[in-house]
Enzyme design. Sequence first.
Site, PDB file in Angstrom:
ATOM      1  CG  ASP A 185      47.698  36.788  31.310  1.00  0.00           C
ATOM      2  OD1 ASP A 185      46.466  36.655  31.427  1.00  0.00           O
ATOM      3  OD2 ASP A 185      48.321  36.505  30.271  1.00  0.00           O
ATOM      4  CB  CYS A 219      41.486  40.826  31.557  1.00  0.00           C
ATOM      5  SG  CYS A 219      40.366  39.479  31.125  1.00  0.00           S
ATOM      6  CB  SER A 220      44.607  39.882  27.755  1.00  0.00           C
ATOM      7  OG  SER A 220      45.196  39.805  26.462  1.00  0.00           O
ATOM      8  CB  ALA A 221      41.038  36.523  26.707  1.00  0.00           C
ATOM      9  N   GLY A 222      39.180  38.924  28.104  1.00  0.00           N
ATOM     10  CA  GLY A 222      37.835  39.271  28.553  1.00  0.00           C
ATOM     11  C   GLY A 222      37.063  38.096  29.110  1.00  0.00           C
ATOM     12  NE  ARG A 225      44.135  39.244  33.779  1.00  0.00           N
ATOM     13  CZ  ARG A 225      45.253  39.756  33.256  1.00  0.00           C
ATOM     14  NH1 ARG A 225      46.073  40.449  34.028  1.00  0.00           N
ATOM     15  NH2 ARG A 225      45.543  39.556  31.993  1.00  0.00           N
ATOM     16  CB  SER A 226      36.651  40.055  32.418  1.00  0.00           C
ATOM     17  OG  SER A 226      37.640  40.899  31.869  1.00  0.00           O
ATOM     18  CD  GLN A 266      41.545  32.945  30.474  1.00  0.00           C
ATOM     19  OE1 GLN A 266      42.016  33.964  30.954  1.00  0.00           O
ATOM     20  NE2 GLN A 266      41.903  32.497  29.295  1.00  0.00           N
TER      21      GLN A 266
END
Length: 400
Positions: A185, A219-222, A225-226, A266
């Site tokens: 993350d 991913c988690s928030a999109g 990583r996305s 991010q």
Amino acid sequence: METEFLDIDRRNAWGTVFQEIRNESNNFSYIIKDAKKSENKNLNRYRDVNPFDHSRVRLQRGDKDYINASLVSVPSADRSYILTQGPLPVTTGHFWLMVWEQKSKAILMLNRVIEKNAVKCHQYWPVGSKNGGDDELSLMDVQLKITFLNAKDDSYYILREFLITDLETHDSRRVLQFHYTTWPDFGVPESPAAFLNFLFSVRESGALNSNVGPPVVHCSAGIGRSGTFCLVDSCLVLIEKNNDPDSINIRQRLLEMRHYRMGLIQTPDQLRFSYLAIIEGAKRILPNRNSNNVPSASQTHNQTCKQDCYSSKSSEEISVVDANKDASDSSPPPLPPSLSELRKRARKEREEKTAIMIHNIKKKQKEYEMWEKRRSILKLSLGIVIIFGIGIMLYKCSKS
């Protein structure tokens, strides 16, 4: 492109470049009214990550059309992606309904369910009876059934196959899930080579082709990583199309993608890794265009990258280290473990982590369910008190 990468690296200016991109995208004036509606707030994993109204995916079936997902289009590369958050318990049905309605061939999951002792994504798929879970997941709120078919475990990602069945029409379709398990993350993969192998495996499946629905990337928030995955893939498509690694402006491409979903990529490290992966990917798809007069970006990366390692080194990496050692060394180093041994170790570690993960997920889900029951009881009690109070007031008024 490689010269630009090395120049930014030399000046240690990734933070500056990243902030420039952020500042420019902060000037976008897109509306996020739908995500802020009271009935949709609990459907967002993070309060500050919301889809723009103009590019959000709209569900066609069910009592609401909202899901925290954005359709990101790159027309010049003939690519479209659906970037979304990791599903919540209350949005699992919406997630699979989107996959079904958008005719997506694959889900690209770039996070683990639990990271840094926090749940970053709901366990939204059946793990299969062979793995100690269920083979089927029934989602009655959207009239879908998800059936686990099989799974193939690689050293850094898992490929799963599911069957989605529409309980209303009884139509069904197979869907792949590429689950990248070694991407931390807010971080970057251990090496561009492993990431590119993953990307090209997704490509080979046909999941990114224009004749199927857009892949669902999360991913988690999109966004982090996305966004990295989609930026690298689309840039490599354009490089191959133009047959020129210097034909693209990576920063401009990222800004264009941010018009469809906020905050893509991010951190400065993710931006740096994107450049590096695009450079190395270009060398794969255009091997005859490699430049010999510029220092290797991958060498620079190996010298400066300080990310935590989440998987064992590959036999290829070990071979490179051995090849660089002094050939005149009279005492040769011991032979490294074979690739099969490394994979066995990695698989055993993942199985242990998976068992712990499933236990933690069940525990947290149980706590969540208990909290929901308590909240329901509290609401019911509060309602009774209010009704009782109103009754007393009416009784007093009638007496007066």
